[in-house]
Write an enzyme that holds these catalytic residues in place. Structure first.
Site, mmCIF file in Angstrom:
data_model
loop_
_atom_site.group_PDB
_atom_site.id
_atom_site.type_symbol
_atom_site.label_atom_id
_atom_site.label_comp_id
_atom_site.label_asym_id
_atom_site.label_seq_id
_atom_site.Cartn_x
_atom_site.Cartn_y
_atom_site.Cartn_z
ATOM 1 N N GLU A 1 -88.720 54.788 -7.279
ATOM 2 C CA GLU A 1 -89.608 53.487 -7.181
ATOM 3 C C GLU A 1 -89.442 52.817 -5.633
ATOM 4 O O GLU A 1 -88.321 52.898 -4.867
ATOM 5 C CB GLU A 1 -88.564 52.500 -8.051
ATOM 6 N N HIS B 1 -93.452 55.616 -7.924
ATOM 7 C CA HIS B 1 -93.532 54.232 -7.887
ATOM 8 C C HIS B 1 -93.093 53.150 -7.883
ATOM 9 O O HIS B 1 -93.026 54.047 -6.154
ATOM 10 C CB HIS B 1 -92.710 54.150 -9.166
#
Length: 330
Positions: free
Chosen positions: A294, A212
């Protein structure tokens, strides 16, 4: 015919007796037979050589000296040499030897599932992705659209690109790699978060990583790795994966930082780059070691410049791959 004085004159034919004439004819016949016999014999031998016994065509007979030399060589060979010759003959008869099996390493037989976050088609299928699914601790949307940079580069595009690069690297190390979905296939949206977890479980993955990028405000920079909390509710039970998931996350975080040059997030995780959460269905429903990463903040201009760079994305994939390989003992 003229004869000179030194040569005896020939006898007249009429002066030879009948016995003498018979003897002369017999002698002449004997000479003729003697001359013809070798020729006939040679012809018979040639015929036998060409036709052989019962129509078979034999090869030339070996010279006696050659035959003896071959026998001497065979008798003087050691048993081991004779056995080796027999083995060589057998191998030649059965065809080329099989290639040796590749050496087994610590990654042999291991499977990694890569989960590219979101889907570029989610923006056109909001009704489908808004459907609620059970994540054990509560119910949550099937999926979300993900974020974008200020210029419109989608998180789903980023996550798919890095995931493909990651797959290539891992397969090069001998790992089996499964993606939960792939762009350009018949999958126009999703999959839902519970299905993403199920794909990793059914593959019996040795490690699962969901890729992500974050979407918070400008000035918030850096990467962070999300680890599963210990939860047990409904279909969620993470007790067995909390420990190994942390080890996986720590490996990925350190290698990602070293390879990309990125720092841990400055807006959460207290500078460790590690965050524990119990509200993500992809983690709650997993039975295999799993983390989210992330890779940066798409809404920060400096992070966005990195995330949109193919060269940087290759570094990101390499850092994640090195962390996975290290976790698996490779």
């Amino acid at each position: 015919m003229r004869y000179d004085d030194s040569s005896p004159a020939p006898e007249s034919h009429d002066s030879i007796s009948p016995d003498q004439r018979w003897y002369t004819r017999r002698s002449t016949l004997a000479v003729a037979v003697a001359v013809l016999a070798p020729t006939v014999l040679a012809g018979w031998v040639l015929t036998q050589t060409l036709t052989g016994t019962e129509g078979q065509r034999p090869g030339p007979a070996p010279h006696p000296a050659s035959h003896a030399a071959a026998a001497d060589a065979k008798s003087s060979a050691s048993p081991g040499a004779q056995a080796g010759a027999s083995a060589s003959a057998s191998a030649s008869a059965s065809g080329p030897a099989a290639a040796p099996a590749p050496a087994k390493g610590p990654l042999t037989g291991k499977t990694v599932v890569i989960d590219p976050g979101h889907n570029t088609g989610n923006f056109q299928h909001t009704d489908e992705i808004d459907r609620q699914v059970d994540i054990g601790t509560n119910r949550k949307e099937c999926d979300t659209t993900g974020t974008t940079t200020n210029s419109g580069y989608m998180e789903a595009e980023f996550s798919m690109d890095v995931s493909r690069r990651l797959r290539t690297i891992l397969e090069g190390r001998g790992l089996k790699v499964v993606l939960t979905h792939e762009a350009g296939t018949a999958r126009p949206w999703g999959p839902c978060i519970d299905e993403r977890a199920r794909i990793g479980n059914e593959a019996r993955a040795d490690a699962v990583v969901s890729v992500h990028a974050d979407g918070v405000s400008q000035g918030n920079r850096g990467y962070h790795v999300i680890l599963p909390a210990k939860v047990k509710a409904g279909g969620a039970d993470t007790a067995a994966i909390v420990g190994p998931s942390r080890q996986l996350g720590e490996r990925i975080g350190s290698n990602f930082s070293r390879t990309t040059g990125s720092a841990p997030a400055n807006y959460l995780g207290s500078g460790t780059g590690l965050v524990v959460r119990d509200d993500l269905g992809g983690l709650n429903l997993s039975t295999r070691p799993k983390v989210f990463i992330e890779c940066g903040n798409m809404r920060d201009s400096k992070d966005a410049a990195q995330l949109t760079s193919p060269e940087w994305r290759q570094k990101a994939a390499q850092g994640i791959a090195d962390g996975i390989v290290g976790f698996l003992g490779g």
